[in-house]
Design an enzyme around this catalytic site. Sequence first.
Site, PDB file in Angstrom:
ATOM      1  N   SER A  74       0.961  -1.135   0.125  1.00 63.24           N
ATOM      2  CA  SER A  74       0.022  -0.017   0.124  1.00 63.24           C
ATOM      3  C   SER A  74       0.838   1.223   0.035  1.00 63.24           C
ATOM      4  O   SER A  74       1.913   1.337   0.283  1.00 63.24           O
ATOM      5  CB  SER A  74      -0.914  -0.092   1.081  1.00 63.24           C
ATOM      6  N   ASP A  75       0.416   2.126  -0.656  1.00 63.35           N
ATOM      7  CA  ASP A  75       1.070   3.689  -0.407  1.00 63.35           C
ATOM      8  C   ASP A  75       0.005   4.634  -0.702  1.00 63.35           C
ATOM      9  O   ASP A  75      -1.119   4.588  -1.086  1.00 63.35           O
ATOM     10  CB  ASP A  75       2.006   3.757  -1.715  1.00 63.35           C
ATOM     11  N   GLN A  76       0.399   5.820  -0.135  1.00 61.36           N
ATOM     12  CA  GLN A  76      -0.502   7.091  -0.128  1.00 61.36           C
ATOM     13  C   GLN A  76       0.510   8.273  -0.884  1.00 61.36           C
ATOM     14  O   GLN A  76       1.350   8.564  -0.157  1.00 61.36           O
ATOM     15  CB  GLN A  76      -1.410   7.413   1.150  1.00 61.36           C
TER      16      GLN A  76
END
Length: 202
Positions: A74-76
């Site tokens: 995951s990444d934001q």
Amino acid sequence: MPLTALPRPLILGSTSAYRRELLQRLHLPFEAVPPEVDETPRPHELPATLALRLSLTKAHEVAARHPEAVVIGSDQVADLDGQPLGKPGTAERARAQLRQMSGRRVVFHTGVAVVCRATGFERAVLVPVTVRFRPLSEAEIAAYLSIEQPYDCAGSAKVEGLGIALLQSVESDDPTALVGLPLIRTCELLRAAGVPVLGSAA
């Protein structure tokens, strides 16, 4: 306690304490493994593209070392008019980010990917969260940063903490996305990968 044993090991490819805490809500046994990934944006790469690419890259990198496991990446990336805003790292950068976002609309793009080398499963989705910041005074910014010190958060605000006082509105169909891991979409991907969320495999 975990609800059920899993047919394959489950790994969260992340160093983020926020993502670990969120995934623990599902009561599934998992291990957190740091991904060895260069997170530098490519030239002219849009924030949404960056978030999705890094989510997949993290999942693939960890899956290459753990081919039998189901791996979550995951990444934001915060998006201010097409400009990516990452983790500030320092008080000075956090102050600059909050000044930029004051009174403005920011989209936080959170990507999540699930990969399993053994089964050939690979799927990723992007969850946008639209946030409108209140007009912020210098005193408010200084007070917030002195209390919460959100230097490891994209966009310099922890919505799950005092950062909520900086905001005017939040729009999302997956409420934990803003904290770092969209759990509704994560559950969908895990079920599709054969992970028995709530004890029932897809």
